[in-house]
Motif scaffolding. Structure first.
Motif, short mmCIF file in Angstrom:
data_model
loop_
_atom_site.label_atom_id
_atom_site.label_comp_id
_atom_site.label_asym_id
_atom_site.label_seq_id
_atom_site.Cartn_x
_atom_site.Cartn_y
_atom_site.Cartn_z
N ASN A 153 -11.82 -3.92 12.34
CA ASN A 153 -12.48 -4.46 13.53
C ASN A 153 -13.37 -3.45 14.23
O ASN A 153 -13.94 -3.76 15.28
CB ASN A 153 -11.43 -4.99 14.51
CG ASN A 153 -10.64 -6.11 13.89
OD1 ASN A 153 -11.21 -7.08 13.39
ND2 ASN A 153 -9.32 -5.97 13.86
N PRO A 157 -6.95 -7.79 6.74
CA PRO A 157 -6.10 -8.14 7.88
C PRO A 157 -5.86 -9.64 7.91
O PRO A 157 -6.49 -10.40 7.18
CB PRO A 157 -6.93 -7.70 9.08
CG PRO A 157 -8.34 -7.75 8.62
CD PRO A 157 -8.32 -7.45 7.15
N SER A 162 -5.53 3.42 7.40
CA SER A 162 -4.92 2.45 8.32
C SER A 162 -5.46 2.73 9.72
O SER A 162 -6.15 3.73 9.92
CB SER A 162 -3.39 2.59 8.32
OG SER A 162 -3.04 3.78 8.99
N SER A 195 2.76 -14.43 -5.08
CA SER A 195 3.50 -15.51 -4.43
C SER A 195 4.11 -14.95 -3.15
O SER A 195 3.69 -13.90 -2.65
CB SER A 195 4.57 -16.05 -5.37
OG SER A 195 5.18 -17.18 -4.77
N GLY A 247 0.82 -1.22 0.00
CA GLY A 247 0.00 0.00 0.00
C GLY A 247 0.85 1.27 0.00
O GLY A 247 0.53 2.24 -0.69
#
Ligand SMILES: NC(=O)c1ccc[n+]([C@@H]2O[C@H](COP(=O)([O-])OP(=O)(O)OC[C@H]3O[C@@H](n4cnc5c(N)ncnc54)[C@H](OP(=O)(O)O)[C@@H]3O)[C@@H](O)[C@H]2O)c1
Length: 286
Positions: free
Chosen positions: A52, A75, A35, A134, A17
């Motif tokens: 959350n 998250p 964030s 990956s 980010g």
């Protein structure tokens, strides 16, 4: 005339980010960094956003009513859909038209964790791109960091399996391409680095770059679960990760992604050696 064109970068202070923010800045594109802290490096604009805490999900749209595209970083955890679906619904209601979702090579639409969010975007019929990276090169400076510094080793349940290690720069570039294209691809694809290395081979390169021998301890899945929980990962997640190391990497599936057809992969340019050289001070003692 441009009206709505702001990109919301969730996980905007994280590895991919923060690089995406720099790329958008350089291209003169408006964006907002989300964030938990709400902090963003100058001169970028940050907003408090916590998966959350549902009361924070609307903050970005209050801070900038022109958000029409979102980079979605979720998250850690398994039950992601219940956290993310309300935000996707809200974003669509606020005028968001495209989503770029970061999952992983092994994730698939409808599968566990990220896979459920992937499927949710398909069901919503929005414009999307699903990037399936990956293993990040940066793991050597994060998950593996304390063991490298304290014991001159890394540990894994990957055996001799090879990995197309990818850099956050290349992942962020793929995200930038999708977010800024006139028309998004509406595809999912792998995001890989240019070379395949086993952990043994990777730490050999690291050793030569930092001038100190680092070795690879080949753990069983059970031993690796213990390692992950020691560095603070939740137990359920540790189990998923350690068994993925064995099932996917040790058994050759991760390496086989390099042979995927061209239209199913984005192959980055940055090599593991470049990453080690440019960041060598991370692992230098004293
Ligand atoms: N590491 C690998 O090898 C690998 C491989 C494939 C896929 N992935 C995937 O890559 C993703 C991680 O991306 P990344 O490396 O760019 O991010 P990252 O460096 O792990 O950073 C996480 C970002 O999310 C924010 N964040 C953390 N908890 C949050 C919460 N509860 N609410 C809102 N924001 C929160 C953090 O900022 P604050 O702390 O300020 O909130 C930070 O900006 C994960 O989905 C992972 O599964 C990783």
């Amino acid at each position: 005339m441009h009206t709505k064109m702001t990109t919301l970068i969730t996980g905007g202070t994280g590895k991919t980010g923060s690089i995406l923010a720099r790329l958008l800045h350089a291209a003169n594109r408006p964006f907002l960094v989300a964030s938990r802290s709400g902090q963003a490096p100058e001169p970028f604009k940050g907003v408090v956003f916590n998966w959350n805490d549902p009361t924070t999900l609307e903050n970005p749209f209050k801070a900038d009513p022109n958000i029409d595209r979102v980079y979605l970083i979720m998250p850690r955890g398994m039950d992601l859909l219940s956290l993310v679906a309300p935000f996707i619904d809200l974003a669509i209601s606020k005028g968001v038209k495209r989503f770029v979702l970061l999952t992983s090579t092994q994730s698939f639409a409808g599968g566990p964790a990220h896979g459920k969010v992937h499927q949710y975007l398909l069901d919503k019929g929005v414009d999307y791109a699903v990037l399936k990276p990956s293993w990040f090169m940066e793991n050597f400076g994060e998950n593996d960091y304390s063991r490298i510094m304290e014991q001159n080793e890394v540990s894994s349940a990957t055996g001799d399996g090879k990995i197309p290690w990818v850099s956050s720069e290349d992942i962020a570039q793929a995200a930038f391409n999708e977010l800024t294209a006139e028309k998004i691809s509406n595809k999912e694809y792998l995001v890989l680095g240019p070379e395949l290395y086993s952990y043994d081979e990777a730490v050999k390169i690291l050793s030569s770059v930092i001038g100190r021998e680092i070795t690879h301890r080949k753990n069983t899945v059970e031993q690796q679960v213990e390692e992950f929980t020691k560095i603070g990962m939740p137990e359920a997640f540790s189990k998923v990760l350690a068994s993925a190391q064995n099932r996917f990497v040790a058994q050759g599936k991760e390496a086989a992604f390099m042979d995927a057809p061209e239209d199913r992969k984005y192959v980055g340019k940055r090599t593991l050696e470049q990453y080690f050289r440019e960041n060598r001070q991370i692992w230098i003692k004293g």
